[in-house]
Design a protein around this motif. Structure first.
Motif, short mmCIF file in Angstrom:
data_model
loop_
_atom_site.label_atom_id
_atom_site.label_comp_id
_atom_site.label_asym_id
_atom_site.label_seq_id
_atom_site.Cartn_x
_atom_site.Cartn_y
_atom_site.Cartn_z
N ALA A 1 -5.99 -11.97 14.21
CA ALA A 1 -6.58 -12.21 14.14
C ALA A 1 -8.22 -11.26 13.25
N LYS A 2 -8.19 -10.64 13.63
CA LYS A 2 -8.73 -9.09 13.38
C LYS A 2 -8.02 -8.22 12.65
N VAL A 3 -6.69 -8.24 12.51
CA VAL A 3 -5.74 -7.76 11.31
C VAL A 3 -5.36 -8.32 11.13
N PRO A 4 -5.38 -9.65 10.17
CA PRO A 4 -4.36 -10.56 9.87
C PRO A 4 -3.40 -10.43 8.84
N PHE A 5 -2.88 -9.41 8.14
CA PHE A 5 -1.87 -8.96 7.21
C PHE A 5 -1.69 -7.71 7.59
N ARG A 6 0.06 -7.16 7.60
CA ARG A 6 0.84 -6.18 8.12
C ARG A 6 1.49 -5.84 6.76
N ARG A 7 0.83 -4.57 6.46
CA ARG A 7 1.85 -3.81 5.18
C ARG A 7 3.34 -3.74 5.40
N THR A 8 3.93 -4.27 3.57
CA THR A 8 5.24 -4.17 3.89
C THR A 8 5.58 -2.57 2.02
N TYR A 9 6.46 -2.32 2.69
CA TYR A 9 6.64 -0.96 1.51
C TYR A 9 8.08 -1.17 1.01
N THR A 10 8.77 -0.86 -0.55
CA THR A 10 9.93 -0.91 -1.89
C THR A 10 10.05 -0.04 -1.10
N ASP A 11 11.30 0.05 -0.91
CA ASP A 11 11.84 1.37 -1.18
C ASP A 11 10.99 2.07 -0.69
N GLY A 12 10.29 2.33 1.22
CA GLY A 12 9.39 3.21 1.60
C GLY A 12 9.57 4.77 1.28
N GLU A 13 10.55 4.79 2.13
CA GLU A 13 11.19 6.46 1.91
C GLU A 13 10.76 6.94 0.60
N LEU A 14 11.33 6.33 -0.24
CA LEU A 14 11.33 6.80 -2.27
C LEU A 14 9.68 7.21 -2.19
N TYR A 15 8.66 6.03 -2.05
CA TYR A 15 7.65 6.67 -2.61
C TYR A 15 6.78 7.11 -1.26
N ALA A 16 6.85 7.51 -0.21
CA ALA A 16 5.98 7.05 1.23
C ALA A 16 5.16 8.34 0.36
N ARG B 1 13.11 8.78 -8.61
CA ARG B 1 14.35 8.49 -8.78
C ARG B 1 15.05 9.58 -8.60
N ALA B 2 15.05 9.82 -9.69
CA ALA B 2 16.23 11.27 -9.28
C ALA B 2 15.80 12.59 -9.19
N ALA B 3 13.93 12.65 -8.87
CA ALA B 3 13.97 13.99 -8.08
C ALA B 3 14.27 13.25 -6.54
N PHE B 4 13.71 12.52 -6.23
CA PHE B 4 14.46 12.16 -4.84
C PHE B 4 15.65 12.36 -4.09
N ASP B 5 16.27 11.82 -5.27
CA ASP B 5 18.39 12.32 -5.21
C ASP B 5 18.54 13.58 -5.06
N ALA C 1 6.87 12.00 -11.62
CA ALA C 1 7.07 11.67 -9.76
C ALA C 1 6.73 12.83 -9.11
N LEU C 2 6.14 12.55 -8.08
CA LEU C 2 6.01 13.53 -6.88
C LEU C 2 7.19 13.01 -5.18
N VAL C 3 7.19 14.13 -5.02
CA VAL C 3 8.40 13.93 -3.98
C VAL C 3 8.24 14.88 -2.78
N SER C 4 8.81 14.45 -1.63
CA SER C 4 8.78 15.63 -0.99
C SER C 4 9.41 15.16 0.36
N ALA C 5 10.43 16.18 0.97
CA ALA C 5 11.00 16.23 1.50
C ALA C 5 11.68 16.63 2.73
#
Length: 356
Positions: free
Chosen positions: A82-97, A136-140, A161-165
């Protein structure tokens, strides 16, 4: 003596680096919203732009989303809390983290999730300049490696693009149950530091990437008439006190012009130019590129890139010009300086001036 060979850090230094994210409301009914070139992707989520889709209906009270290429890369599901009614989800989470950051019920938030928290909580979407193909190109390219990559629009400085690995999946700890706590603990204990944003907060010697600063100073101060003018540089250049020497490929770097010197990273050429230009001139040019700017926002805060204003001697000046000594930069070396060739009026500013 000759400068010893050493590992190089690939760093991209540009006059302009990042833009503020634009906002859109929960629906696309915003006829007066600013329009921008879709290649920049710095504006509102307008369904009329190529590749853009209207914001999907959200449950009442659900936060807004972060968008890439006109499409959301975040979402929300009921949490049962009830205090935090929604949980975040991520599409391609690692790609855009390292762009979105994380939004966790137990561990807070960072990056865009934190900077735009107020607007996201109000149901508004944050629209980025990121191009999904470039991302995606930078990530790969960095898969399995440690490092960072940033791709920019050279005309505007907008980030494509901005990627950290290594990276991480923000889905793994977005909730508040035991598995989220375990994932969080593992990420913080990981020697590879996946939570570290190397693109913005891991300065290193930029090496040959610093040559563009010296080249700009030489042209702006009239030391060279053009990028094709010879530089009067011997294959091995010794600084005036003879304490250190710099060499380049003799076939390409002997008396090379700037065009060739940049192409072949001719240390001899840029050490010689630094001696002729002097520390004060080089430091002023570096400052105009955004070095020594303490507060660099992308809009996420980036660590400052440093250029020594007063190297102690000729050897240190020449090392500085070759991106060594105390010269440090992140791949997103800040571009909030006053470069005269900086395009104007092409970026949609943050409507509320949000800063971390």
């Amino acid at each position: 003596m000759s400068v010893p060979s050493r590992p190089r850090v690939s760093v991209l230094i540009t006059p302009v680096t990042l833009v503020s994210a634009g906002l859109s409301g929960c629906s696309s009914e915003q006829p007066d919203a600013p329009r921008v070139n879709p290649s920049g992707l710095a504006g509102t989520a307008d369904a009329k732009l190529p590749g853009s889709v209207p914001p999907a209906p959200k449950p009442a009270g659900a936060p807004g989303d972060i968008r890439v290429g006109g499409r959301p890369v975040t979402g929300s599901v009921p949490s049962g809390n009830a205090k935090v009614p929604f949980r975040r989800t991520y599409t391609d989470g690692e790609l855009y983290a390292h762009i979105t950051g994380y939004r966790s019920m137990a561990f807070g938030n960072n990056q865009l999730e934190a900077i735009w928290r107020e607007d996201l909580d109000a149901g508004k979407d944050v629209v980025t300049t990121v191009d999904p193909v470039s991302q995606r190109a930078a990530f790969d390219a960095l898969r399995g490696r440690t490092g960072a990559a940033i791709a920019l629009d050279a005309r505007t400085g907008e980030i494509a693009a901005l990627v950290s690995a290594p990276t991480y999946d923000p889905n793994s700890f977005s909730g508040y149950v035991t598995s989220d706590a375990i994932a969080w603990k593992q990420l913080n204990a990981d020697a590879g530091e996946p939570l570290l944003n190397r693109a913005l907060r891991d300065p290193h010697n930029p090496g040959a990437a610093a040559h563009i600063i010296v080249a700009a100073a030489a042209l702006e101060k009239g030391l060279l008439a053009s990028v094709d003018a010879p530089t009067r540089s011997p294959a091995v250049y010794s600084v005036p006190d003879g304490s250190v020497s710099f060499s380049g490929d003799p076939a390409h770097c002997t008396d090379a012009n700037l065009r060739e010197a940049l192409r072949y990273a001719c240390q001899n050429v840029f050490a010689r130019l630094a001696t002729d230009l002097g520390a004060e001139t080089l430091a002023a040019t570096a400052d105009s590129f955004g070095f020594n700017t303490e507060q660099s926002n992308t809009p996420v805060r980036a660590f400052a890139s440093k250029w020594p204003r007063q190297p102690g001697n000729a050897a240190q000046l020449a090392l500085t010009a070759n991106g060594l000594f105390d010269t440090t930069a992140t791949p997103s070396a800040d571009g909030n300086g006053d470069r005269r060739d900086r395009p104007r009026g092409e970026l949609v500013p943050s409507p509320r001036g949000h800063r971390p």
